[in-house]
Scaffold this motif. Sequence first.
Motif, PDB file in Angstrom:
ATOM      1  N   ARG A   6      -8.269 -10.137  11.006  1.00 56.74           N
ATOM      2  CA  ARG A   6      -8.569  -8.616  10.942  1.00 56.74           C
ATOM      3  C   ARG A   6      -8.715  -8.246   9.331  1.00 56.74           C
ATOM      4  NH1 ARG A   6      -4.788  -3.796  12.852  1.00 56.74           N
ATOM      5  NH2 ARG A   6      -6.543  -2.130  12.417  1.00 56.74           N
ATOM      6  N   TYR A   7     -10.014  -7.617   9.062  1.00 58.22           N
ATOM      7  CA  TYR A   7     -10.274  -7.222   7.717  1.00 58.22           C
ATOM      8  C   TYR A   7     -10.126  -5.706   7.708  1.00 58.22           C
ATOM      9  CZ  TYR A   7     -12.101 -11.649   6.476  1.00 58.22           C
ATOM     10  OH  TYR A   7     -12.197 -12.982   6.217  1.00 58.22           O
ATOM     11  N   LEU A   8      -9.452  -4.950   6.642  1.00 62.16           N
ATOM     12  CA  LEU A   8      -9.002  -3.768   6.475  1.00 62.16           C
ATOM     13  C   LEU A   8      -9.694  -3.226   5.342  1.00 62.16           C
ATOM     14  CD1 LEU A   8      -5.101  -4.225   6.852  1.00 62.16           C
ATOM     15  CD2 LEU A   8      -6.800  -3.502   8.790  1.00 62.16           C
ATOM     16  N   GLU A   9     -10.501  -2.025   5.587  1.00 56.01           N
ATOM     17  CA  GLU A   9     -11.097  -1.479   4.430  1.00 56.01           C
ATOM     18  C   GLU A   9      -9.912  -0.480   3.843  1.00 56.01           C
ATOM     19  OE1 GLU A   9     -13.934  -2.217   3.317  1.00 56.01           O
ATOM     20  OE2 GLU A   9     -14.050  -3.551   5.282  1.00 56.01           O
ATOM     21  N   PRO A  10      -9.860  -0.227   2.588  1.00 55.62           N
ATOM     22  CA  PRO A  10      -9.086   0.530   1.607  1.00 55.62           C
ATOM     23  C   PRO A  10      -8.815   1.963   2.296  1.00 55.62           C
ATOM     24  CG  PRO A  10     -10.668  -0.564   0.383  1.00 55.62           C
ATOM     25  CD  PRO A  10     -11.421  -0.442   1.773  1.00 55.62           C
ATOM     26  N   GLY A  11      -9.862   2.608   3.013  1.00 50.83           N
ATOM     27  CA  GLY A  11      -9.699   3.960   3.207  1.00 50.83           C
ATOM     28  C   GLY A  11      -8.693   3.889   4.736  1.00 50.83           C
ATOM     29  N   GLU A  12      -8.606   2.659   5.279  1.00 49.76           N
ATOM     30  CA  GLU A  12      -7.430   2.475   6.385  1.00 49.76           C
ATOM     31  C   GLU A  12      -6.198   2.152   5.976  1.00 49.76           C
ATOM     32  OE1 GLU A  12      -9.106  -0.212   9.944  1.00 49.76           O
ATOM     33  OE2 GLU A  12     -10.264  -0.979   7.949  1.00 49.76           O
ATOM     34  N   VAL A  13      -5.802   2.162   4.806  1.00 48.62           N
ATOM     35  CA  VAL A  13      -4.463   1.541   4.422  1.00 48.62           C
ATOM     36  C   VAL A  13      -3.890   2.676   3.504  1.00 48.62           C
ATOM     37  CG1 VAL A  13      -3.250  -0.231   3.180  1.00 48.62           C
ATOM     38  CG2 VAL A  13      -4.995  -0.780   4.577  1.00 48.62           C
ATOM     39  N   ARG A  14      -2.442   2.836   3.921  1.00 50.77           N
ATOM     40  CA  ARG A  14      -1.837   3.834   3.252  1.00 50.77           C
ATOM     41  C   ARG A  14      -0.422   3.115   2.837  1.00 50.77           C
ATOM     42  NH1 ARG A  14       1.552   8.489   3.181  1.00 50.77           N
ATOM     43  NH2 ARG A  14       1.853   8.388   5.399  1.00 50.77           N
ATOM     44  N   ALA A  15       0.080   3.141   1.570  1.00 50.91           N
ATOM     45  CA  ALA A  15       1.306   2.591   1.359  1.00 50.91           C
ATOM     46  C   ALA A  15       2.378   3.682   0.619  1.00 50.91           C
ATOM     47  CB  ALA A  15       1.355   1.172   0.636  1.00 50.91           C
ATOM     48  N   TRP A  16       3.546   3.240   0.755  1.00 54.32           N
ATOM     49  CA  TRP A  16       4.723   4.112  -0.007  1.00 54.32           C
ATOM     50  C   TRP A  16       5.918   3.306   0.113  1.00 54.32           C
ATOM     51  CZ3 TRP A  16       3.172   5.111   4.850  1.00 54.32           C
ATOM     52  CH2 TRP A  16       4.029   5.027   5.858  1.00 54.32           C
ATOM     53  N   ARG A  17       6.728   3.543  -0.792  1.00 52.04           N
ATOM     54  CA  ARG A  17       8.219   3.098  -1.012  1.00 52.04           C
ATOM     55  C   ARG A  17       8.951   4.383  -0.765  1.00 52.04           C
ATOM     56  NH1 ARG A  17       9.989  -1.595  -2.578  1.00 52.04           N
ATOM     57  NH2 ARG A  17       8.005  -1.886  -4.177  1.00 52.04           N
ATOM     58  N   PRO A  18       9.682   4.097   0.403  1.00 49.86           N
ATOM     59  CA  PRO A  18      10.871   5.185   0.692  1.00 49.86           C
ATOM     60  C   PRO A  18      11.772   5.172  -0.424  1.00 49.86           C
ATOM     61  CG  PRO A  18      10.423   4.037   2.892  1.00 49.86           C
ATOM     62  CD  PRO A  18       9.700   3.461   1.663  1.00 49.86           C
ATOM     63  N   ALA A  19      12.372   6.469  -0.854  1.00 50.12           N
ATOM     64  CA  ALA A  19      13.451   6.437  -1.684  1.00 50.12           C
ATOM     65  C   ALA A  19      14.538   5.567  -1.406  1.00 50.12           C
ATOM     66  CB  ALA A  19      14.080   7.832  -2.077  1.00 50.12           C
ATOM     67  N   GLY A  20      15.034   4.837  -2.175  1.00 50.13           N
ATOM     68  CA  GLY A  20      16.037   3.741  -2.207  1.00 50.13           C
ATOM     69  C   GLY A  20      15.711   2.549  -1.231  1.00 50.13           C
ATOM     70  N   ALA A  21      14.621   2.573  -0.882  1.00 53.34           N
ATOM     71  CA  ALA A  21      14.346   1.097  -0.200  1.00 53.34           C
ATOM     72  C   ALA A  21      13.704   0.130  -0.797  1.00 53.34           C
ATOM     73  CB  ALA A  21      13.122   1.593   0.872  1.00 53.34           C
ATOM     74  N   ALA A  22      13.984  -1.331  -0.358  1.00 53.64           N
ATOM     75  CA  ALA A  22      13.796  -2.409  -1.009  1.00 53.64           C
ATOM     76  C   ALA A  22      12.448  -3.032  -0.682  1.00 53.64           C
ATOM     77  CB  ALA A  22      14.687  -3.370  -0.665  1.00 53.64           C
ATOM     78  N   HIS A  23      11.899  -2.356   0.341  1.00 49.16           N
ATOM     79  CA  HIS A  23      10.391  -2.762   0.832  1.00 49.16           C
ATOM     80  C   HIS A  23       9.512  -1.510   0.888  1.00 49.16           C
ATOM     81  CE1 HIS A  23      12.167  -6.956   1.760  1.00 49.16           C
ATOM     82  NE2 HIS A  23      13.013  -6.069   2.343  1.00 49.16           N
ATOM     83  N   ILE A  24       8.069  -1.804   0.675  1.00 46.10           N
ATOM     84  CA  ILE A  24       7.266  -0.780   1.185  1.00 46.10           C
ATOM     85  C   ILE A  24       7.027  -0.769   2.378  1.00 46.10           C
ATOM     86  CG2 ILE A  24       6.211  -1.431  -1.109  1.00 46.10           C
ATOM     87  CD1 ILE A  24       3.826  -2.642   0.194  1.00 46.10           C
ATOM     88  N   ARG A  25       6.183   0.358   2.915  1.00 52.36           N
ATOM     89  CA  ARG A  25       5.917   0.684   4.089  1.00 52.36           C
ATOM     90  C   ARG A  25       4.401   0.823   3.980  1.00 52.36           C
ATOM     91  NH1 ARG A  25      10.552   4.458   6.587  1.00 52.36           N
ATOM     92  NH2 ARG A  25      12.032   2.995   6.445  1.00 52.36           N
ATOM     93  N   VAL A  26       3.676   0.318   4.821  1.00 55.16           N
ATOM     94  CA  VAL A  26       2.087   0.368   4.907  1.00 55.16           C
ATOM     95  C   VAL A  26       1.680   0.857   6.246  1.00 55.16           C
ATOM     96  CG1 VAL A  26       0.161  -0.887   5.054  1.00 55.16           C
ATOM     97  CG2 VAL A  26       1.799  -1.371   3.465  1.00 55.16           C
ATOM     98  N   GLU A  27       0.742   1.888   6.329  1.00 56.03           N
ATOM     99  CA  GLU A  27       0.382   2.418   7.442  1.00 56.03           C
ATOM    100  C   GLU A  27      -1.047   2.118   7.435  1.00 56.03           C
ATOM    101  OE1 GLU A  27      -0.698   6.903   9.484  1.00 56.03           O
ATOM    102  OE2 GLU A  27       0.319   6.627   7.434  1.00 56.03           O
ATOM    103  N   ILE A  28      -1.434   1.474   8.835  1.00 57.17           N
ATOM    104  CA  ILE A  28      -3.059   1.154   9.044  1.00 57.17           C
ATOM    105  C   ILE A  28      -3.316   2.129   9.889  1.00 57.17           C
ATOM    106  CG2 ILE A  28      -4.466  -0.440  10.160  1.00 57.17           C
ATOM    107  CD1 ILE A  28      -2.515  -2.714   9.054  1.00 57.17           C
ATOM    108  N   ALA A  29      -4.452   3.055   9.508  1.00 59.42           N
ATOM    109  CA  ALA A  29      -5.005   3.888  10.216  1.00 59.42           C
ATOM    110  C   ALA A  29      -5.252   3.812  11.854  1.00 59.42           C
ATOM    111  CB  ALA A  29      -6.068   4.688   9.633  1.00 59.42           C
ATOM    112  N   GLY A  30      -4.935   4.301  12.759  1.00 60.72           N
ATOM    113  CA  GLY A  30      -5.069   4.495  14.119  1.00 60.72           C
ATOM    114  C   GLY A  30      -4.573   3.016  14.631  1.00 60.72           C
ATOM    115  N   ASP A  31      -3.605   2.504  13.992  1.00 62.73           N
ATOM    116  CA  ASP A  31      -2.921   1.386  14.347  1.00 62.73           C
ATOM    117  C   ASP A  31      -1.643   1.283  14.535  1.00 62.73           C
ATOM    118  OD1 ASP A  31      -2.516  -1.232  15.671  1.00 62.73           O
ATOM    119  OD2 ASP A  31      -3.128  -2.203  13.812  1.00 62.73           O
ATOM    120  N   ARG A  32      -0.967   1.185  13.270  1.00 58.98           N
ATOM    121  CA  ARG A  32       0.499   0.992  13.193  1.00 58.98           C
ATOM    122  C   ARG A  32       0.982   1.396  11.877  1.00 58.98           C
ATOM    123  NH1 ARG A  32       0.885  -5.582  13.973  1.00 58.98           N
ATOM    124  NH2 ARG A  32      -1.258  -5.028  15.002  1.00 58.98           N
TER     125      ARG A  32
END
Length: 165
Positions: A6-32
């Motif tokens: 499954r190929y993703l385009e840059p506009g579909e992906v958003r990432a952030w690191r919650p304060a104090g978290a060890a791992h990043i979170r990634v949102e894929i638009a319209g999916d999960r």
Amino acid sequence: MATALRYLEPGEVRAWRPAGAAHIRVEIAGDRTILTALLKRAFPLSEPLQLLSIQDGAGKEVGILRTMEGLDPQTREVFDAQLDRRYFTPRIERIESLRQEAGMWKFGVVTQRGATEFYVRNWRDSATEIQPNRWHITSADGGRFEIPNLEGLDAESRRLMDQLL
């Protein structure tokens, strides 16, 4: 059963690191949203900004980001930091000492981050010339080092390396 890439385009992906978290979170638009996301390069040496595997915490691939070009600034910053941590490879700028010790080669080097020492067990299994004069070295403890241009090192560093080559 094999699953399709499954190929993703840059506009579909958003990432952030919650304060104090060890791992990043990634949102894929319209999916999960992946709460514990992993990011790995498909071609870390030849195409470091292309074809990035986005995986869940169990290492299962969710999709492949074709390119980092076009990511929003926050996502790009999070991905850059994550990849820097995963693929950190000090560049050897000078070799100050090289000798055999207890059946291993002990390197004393200067990198872009300062002086350090490391051991290499078996040179032929631990060093790879990935391009002409560009060497990748894996230390006995799993650390990675790079000599970007062997010919660009000073004469003493090259003389020391001649023991191994």
